[in-house]
Design a protein around this motif. Structure first.
Motif, PDB file in Angstrom:
ATOM      1  N   LEU A 133       2.259 -17.894   4.089  1.00 24.66           N
ATOM      2  CA  LEU A 133       3.028 -17.123   3.121  1.00 24.66           C
ATOM      3  C   LEU A 133       4.256 -17.939   2.742  1.00 24.66           C
ATOM      4  CD1 LEU A 133       3.344 -14.268   1.763  1.00 24.66           C
ATOM      5  CD2 LEU A 133       4.875 -13.699   3.660  1.00 24.66           C
TER       6      LEU A 133
ATOM      7  N   VAL B 211       9.926 -17.704   1.324  1.00 24.99           N
ATOM      8  CA  VAL B 211      10.065 -17.419   2.756  1.00 24.99           C
ATOM      9  C   VAL B 211       9.428 -18.555   3.551  1.00 24.99           C
ATOM     10  CG1 VAL B 211      10.101 -14.881   2.585  1.00 24.99           C
ATOM     11  CG2 VAL B 211       7.906 -16.063   2.792  1.00 24.99           C
ATOM     12  N   ALA B 212       9.915 -18.738   4.786  1.00 22.61           N
ATOM     13  CA  ALA B 212       9.345 -19.749   5.687  1.00 22.61           C
ATOM     14  C   ALA B 212       9.733 -19.406   7.112  1.00 22.61           C
ATOM     15  CB  ALA B 212       9.844 -21.149   5.330  1.00 22.61           C
ATOM     16  N   LYS B 213       8.811 -19.636   8.049  1.00 16.19           N
ATOM     17  CA  LYS B 213       9.147 -19.390   9.452  1.00 16.19           C
ATOM     18  C   LYS B 213       9.930 -20.580  10.017  1.00 16.19           C
ATOM     19  CE  LYS B 213       4.793 -21.161  11.291  1.00 16.19           C
ATOM     20  NZ  LYS B 213       3.734 -21.001  12.269  1.00 16.19           N
TER      21      LYS B 213
END
Lengths: 425, 425
Positions: free
Chosen positions: B319, B332-334
């Motif tokens: 995602l 978004v980014a983890k």
């Protein structure tokens, strides 16, 4: 779906030439065996036999298959006629699923006319080479994990249909769950899952995501806690779910170190029953290395579905006997350099010491059962009818029992030789 | 067959939780990319996109699938209702099949609601991870073989259905033939075959077997000459078929040495047009090592279908953007340790020097096309309708063209870094 075209071109042209020469009708014996155990494995695990029996029953040349063969001139008209009527009417004997095998073990024996038996070569080897490789890797992982359960989650790392067979093979070897829903549907393998980073990122905050998951799936759910900051996520998880939070999943970093820290944190928060599931490129070596870490379960993906370095089992399908011009079935073997073959239809027995530990794999043309031995082959198909079907659970239980029979050196993870010698006689 | 259960359990429980939280309807962007090229490959080959489009059209939860999910309590009633009506109605963009890719290349971009897009993760990754791995290995083999044709014959060494996709991927990368009949039927890949040792052993003598094969398949057939003694077999083959014997196959021994001896023998018998096909555990290194040997074609099995040491392509589905509470799509980014992700929907361009050689892979969130560059993404699905279907032949041609664009170092067989750098901006 018919499996008849999951076959190499040359199987059909050999049938054509043998129909013309008359040899197609000769009685033959083919055997499936491994010349060696690739990757220095100490034992192999038989898997896929149940799928072989399914494939055999669906091995039919229907109108669609015949039209393809005709339009592409793969074979001539007499061969098309033969294929249109094709039904395997011979016999299959083999090792049961879950049984261990060694170099030379005749894990499947096919008896029938040449034309009937040669056509099955490709699909039988495809199934067994794949499933045995996965089951063998899985068995090593199960042993490395000791009493901790393993979840198979490698579907995304292999062909979408191979993934289903991989989940089946892993379960057979002792995995507890799979993520693959089709394996649940087709084979009754228990399915399980946690959540992905995308689920956390989707929400406005990690707390929103955790709350959504707990609201919907209950406090017993497994929260993925490494999207941002692990300690913060664990704190939020226990706060939102309470001390009965089911589990947390760790998917990055030094897993042993992080697991220790998280265990301490969970315990200090009163969540001493909350389990820790670890994932992230685990294989049997990584699993073994985590044995002293406070880990409750392992999720294994890539290395399971790729056989942990050995994606195929090196099984071959060889003609070992055939009828001669006088109608006598004679042993045959090729003499190709470096590819040893032994003629004659074999029987196989596992010889055990008085304590029940496996000593040798006896592969014999005579067929005599030696004392203190267990016969390894059973009848699977008689006159074209499947007689050896069994439940996957039975194979899973058998694997647990037969792997326990092996000597201790079978469980060394290092490369080496087969755990017991194969004796030919 | 519906592909809907070729899916991980957690995709469905995430949908359940997101339906409950309301986030299921948020617009999202997922991207498929590789963080690295495993095995020290210099480039990857995009393959499987055509199969992704097929899978998308067959991704439906029918009565059988829903009953399984209900009976096993995988998801709750509202989720079952959602799944019953599931049709992907979003958009897909991606690299064309046959295109090369590098670390970070967004080879597939999925835009849709979270619930619609997350469900596709497993099957899309399964297809792409398998097919890209095989196509990448195949491309190296094709390069190593130069102008000599390659035959894919690995079906028996991989899962029976994966074998069909492997044959397709190999053809896309430039293989000339496959042994797999289903790949011929489904994808139009040209099929070919020779004969097995079993065919020789079946007959009373090698001469009988050769005569049977020539009678049925013509003098242009390929005779397998290493069942007993190669020199004797070659002599018999030319005697029986005449100097127009199509080819001989060598499947054992030191292939270079044997090929030299056989070439000399064939020439001395006047069969100077008879070709020599070699098989037996060939990979790109063995093929390259045979470049000075008098070999006319290569048959490749195990190493092709197992990706020559890299059976899976390490592609992930992440995602990268989603709608927030105000309806704005945000990157978004983890932050998971050691697993870098970059937020935001990307565009990709290959920058070329004036001579047409690839210089960089530009991956940009801005979307601006730089000068001297080729856009890499095309529209594949619009509002749920497939618009980017193409013939396999077109992908095969594209691969030949795009691989020719790469700098020379792309074709070193040794492990190394990507042939061109990926620049993010």
């Amino acid at each position: 779906m018919s499996r008849a075209l999951l076959t190499d071109h040359y199987e059909l042209t050999m049938v054509q030439a043998a129909l013309r020469s008359g040899a197609a009708a000769r009685r033959t014996v083919f055997e499936v065996f491994a010349r060696h155990l690739p990757g220095g494995r100490r034992y192999g695990v038989v898997a896929g036999t149940g799928r072989v029996l399914e494939a055999l029953e669906n091995f039919r040349f229907g109108d669609e298959e015949l039209a393809f063969l005709r339009d592409n001139r793969v074979v001539d008209a007499p061969t098309l006629d033969f294929l249109a009527g094709y039904r395997f009417s011979g016999d299959l004997y083999g090792y049961r699923e879950g049984e261990c095998y060694f170099p030379g073990s005749p894990i499947l024996t096919v008896e029938g006319t040449f034309a009937e038996a040669v056509l099955l070569e490709t699909v039988l080897l495809s199934i067994l080479n794949h499933d045995c490789a996965i089951a063998t890797a899985a068995s090593r992982m199960v042993r490395a994990a000791g009493s901790r359960p393993l979840i198979e989650m490698g579907s995304r790392r292999t062909h979408e249909v191979a993934a289903v067979a991989a989940a089946r093979a892993a379960y057979l070897s002792g995995f507890a769950f799979t993520s693959n829903l089709m394996a649940g549907h087709l084979y009754g393998v228990p399915t399980a899952g946690t959540a992905a980073h995308a689920f956390t990122l989707l929400h406005d905050s990690e707390r929103h995501a955790f709350q959504a998951q707990i609201d919907s799936l209950g406090e017993g759910t497994t929260l993925l806690v490494d999207t941002y900051d692990v300690a913060e996520a664990v704190r939020a998880g226990v706060e939102l779910a309470g001390p009965d939070l089911g589990a947390v999943r760790l998917d990055s970093g030094d897993l042993a170190e992080v697991a220790h820290a998280v265990r301490g944190q969970l315990d200090s928060l009163g969540a001493d029953k909350t389990r820790i599931l670890v994932t992230s490129d685990l294989d049997e070596y990584a699993i073994a290395a985590l044995s002293a870490a406070p880990v409750d379960a392992y999720g294994v993906g890539t290395s399971l579905v790729t056989g942990s370095g050995v994606p195929t089992a090196a099984l071959v399908y060889k003609l070992v006997a055939r009828e001669d011009a006088e109608g006598i079935v004679q042993p045959v073997a090729k003499r190709s350099v470096g590819k040893p073959s032994r003629g004659g239809r074999k029987n196989a027995f596992r010889q055990l010491d008085p304590a029940g530990t496996a000593l040798t794999e006896l592969v014999t043309v005579s067929g005599d059962r030696p004392a203190d031995s267990r016969p390894l082959q059973v009848e699977l198909v008689r006159g074209g009818e499947v007689v050896g079907r069994e439940e996957l659970e039975a194979a899973r239980l058998r694997h647990r029992e037969t792997v326990a029979e092996l000597p201790a050196e079978a469980h060394q993870l290092s490369r080496g030789y087969a755990a017991i010698p194969t004796v030919f006689d």
